[in-house]
Design an enzyme around this catalytic site. Structure first.
Site, PDB file in Angstrom:
ATOM      1  N   ASP A   8       6.067  -1.215 -15.642  1.00  0.00           N
ATOM      2  CA  ASP A   8       6.311  -2.606 -15.206  1.00  0.00           C
ATOM      3  C   ASP A   8       7.615  -3.173 -15.760  1.00  0.00           C
ATOM      4  O   ASP A   8       7.753  -4.391 -15.917  1.00  0.00           O
ATOM      5  CB  ASP A   8       5.144  -3.534 -15.620  1.00  0.00           C
ATOM      6  CG  ASP A   8       3.800  -3.010 -15.167  1.00  0.00           C
ATOM      7  OD1 ASP A   8       3.688  -2.678 -13.974  1.00  0.00           O
ATOM      8  OD2 ASP A   8       2.877  -2.929 -15.992  1.00  0.00           O
TER       9      ASP A   8
ATOM     10  N   HIS B 109       5.694  -1.145  -7.364  1.00  0.00           N
ATOM     11  CA  HIS B 109       6.985  -1.775  -7.579  1.00  0.00           C
ATOM     12  C   HIS B 109       7.241  -2.836  -6.525  1.00  0.00           C
ATOM     13  O   HIS B 109       6.877  -2.703  -5.370  1.00  0.00           O
ATOM     14  CB  HIS B 109       8.137  -0.769  -7.688  1.00  0.00           C
ATOM     15  CG  HIS B 109       8.105   0.350  -6.705  1.00  0.00           C
ATOM     16  ND1 HIS B 109       7.551   1.570  -6.997  1.00  0.00           N
ATOM     17  CD2 HIS B 109       8.559   0.437  -5.438  1.00  0.00           C
ATOM     18  CE1 HIS B 109       7.667   2.367  -5.953  1.00  0.00           C
ATOM     19  NE2 HIS B 109       8.276   1.706  -4.989  1.00  0.00           N
TER      20      HIS B 109
END
Length: 429
Positions: free
Chosen positions: A13, A41
């Site tokens: 992340d 993503h």
């Protein structure tokens, strides 16, 4: 020739998708080499936000070849759904290639993932329940089904029958769950395979040919170094190798063909799921960072755990991945915090530790040693260079680069592609 690997330096992340998307503009091939649809993503450009889990960020450029490498585990159903998601948004997938050697995730992997996680109780590791771990288990046990098998219905049926014998014994005897029948999988997943078929090829040949022809190739890692099965906070890790070394195994490209490794990091630290997190914040500053940074998982929707920047973690990532370039994201999220902290070392039983420990028992007893720096109040979301940043923000970036021992090459001051800035090119010879 210029081939570049993008890896996360923390627990995933970090904004790899955005940086890969940004670097894709100057690449001709973009490839993933490990993981599956447990990766999430988010890419934003022209005020439109796209969320992907399997397909590389380069798919938004029609002139780029996008590769799903042999080191991945691919859920055929999730793949077909993601392709449909892109087509609905008028994004072409003609430039997509799938390795015929990649393994596939099937319904029994998903079921096993859920049952195993529930069975662990308080010792759960926080899996995304996407079947990733069980698929890699089958791969290591040499009973996995590969994309090439999915293309051949007879071969697929034969392997499916054999695997379900073992899996159903597990479901019924160990977990007291219902068995899965061959008919529940065979036709549906063979049909998914036929939809995948136009994209399937030997991607090792595609990638090596591109590099040999002098094309710029970008390798996109999923998760992060601290989730690597060998180098991460084991067992709170993923089932594959996100580190740069995973590229050679997961793409079929030799180590001599990799030029640079970009380590992507946030200007702070986040983590989804369980496991040790030395710099975690449980106060109002942590809540502020979470809300301003919209720190909720792309795949799970779970609130991410938030903490100060940990240079011990990123130094470890630099060493095990051979990182040559630092990309620092989400600097703007720290705007308005009066005093910022950077973890420079750990204190364990009165002793200073500068390297990341292997033992989670030791890590759980480590206290972060912080260095404090003054924050900034100015809006930096329009900054286009280091000179545009307020002095304190610039000093923060410089200190992070010093502590991690990685030269700063990219920094971003917002989620949009236009808010990403280059300090030095990662495509240098």
């Amino acid at each position: 020739m210029s081939s570049v690997v993008v890896v996360g330096t923390q627990w995933g992340d970090e904004g790899k998708g955005k940086i890969t998307d940004f670097l894709s503009q100057n690449a001709e091939v973009v490839a993933r080499y490990q993981g599956g649809n447990n990766a999430g993503h988010t890419i934003k450009f022209d005020d439109v936000t796209y969320k992907l889990h399997l397909i590389p960020s380069g798919i938004f450029f029609e002139d780029k070849i996008c590769v799903l490498g042999n080191g991945m585990v691919i859920d055929p159903k999730a793949f077909v759904e993601e392709v449909a998601y892109l087509h609905e948004r008028n994004v072409s997938t003609d430039n997509l290639r799938i390795s015929n050697r990649a393994h596939v995730i099937l319904p029994y992997h998903l079921k096993l993932d859920i049952l195993q996680e529930e069975d662990k109780g308080a010792n759960k590791i926080g899996t995304t329940k996407k079947g990733i771990g069980p698929a890699y288990m089958d791969k290591a046990a040499r009973v996995g089904i590969r994309v090439a098998d999915l293309m051949d219905k007879d071969a697929f049926r034969e392997k499916l029958v054999q695997n379900l014998k073992e899996k159903n014994r597990l479901f019924e005897k160990v977990y007291e769950a219902d068995p899965i029948q061959v008919e529940e999988i065979l036709d549906e997943y063979y049909a998914y395979g036929q939809k995948m078929a136009p994209y399937v090829t030997d991607t090792s040949v595609v990638l090596n040919d591109a590099i040999d022809e002098g094309k710029r190739v970008l390798f996109e890692g999923a998760q992060g170094v601290m989730l690597d099965i060998d180098q991460g906070t084991y067992p709170f890790v993923t089932s594959s190798n996100p580190i740069a070394g995973g590229v050679t195994i997961g793409s079929g490209v030799g180590p001599t063909k990799i030029n640079h490794v970009v380590g992507v990091s946030k200007a702070y630290t986040t983590r989804v799921g369980d496991g040790p997190f030395p710099t975690e914040l449980h106060d109002e500053i942590g809540n502020q960072i979470r809300e301003v940074g919209r720190e909720y998982g792309t795949t799970t929707g779970r609130a991410r755990r938030v903490g100060w920047f940990d240079s011990v973690v990123v130094r470890h990532a630099r060493r095990v991945s051979g990182i040559t370039d630092l990309s620092l994201n989400s600097i703007d999220v720290l705007t308005g915090i009066e005093t910022l902290k950077i973890c420079v070392a750990y204190r364990y039983k009165g002793e200073i530790m500068k390297e990341f420990p292997a033992s989670l028992k030791v890590l759980a007893e480590c206290e972060p040693v912080y260095e404090e720096m003054p924050g900034w109040q100015e809006d930096i979301t329009g900054a286009k260079s280091l000179d545009d940043l307020p002095e304190n923000a610039r000093h923060y970036l410089e200190r992070v680069s010093q502590l991690t021992e990685i030269p700063l090459s990219i920094f971003s001051v917002g989620p949009d592609r236009s808010q990403t800035n280059v300090v030095r090119s990662v495509y240098r010879p």
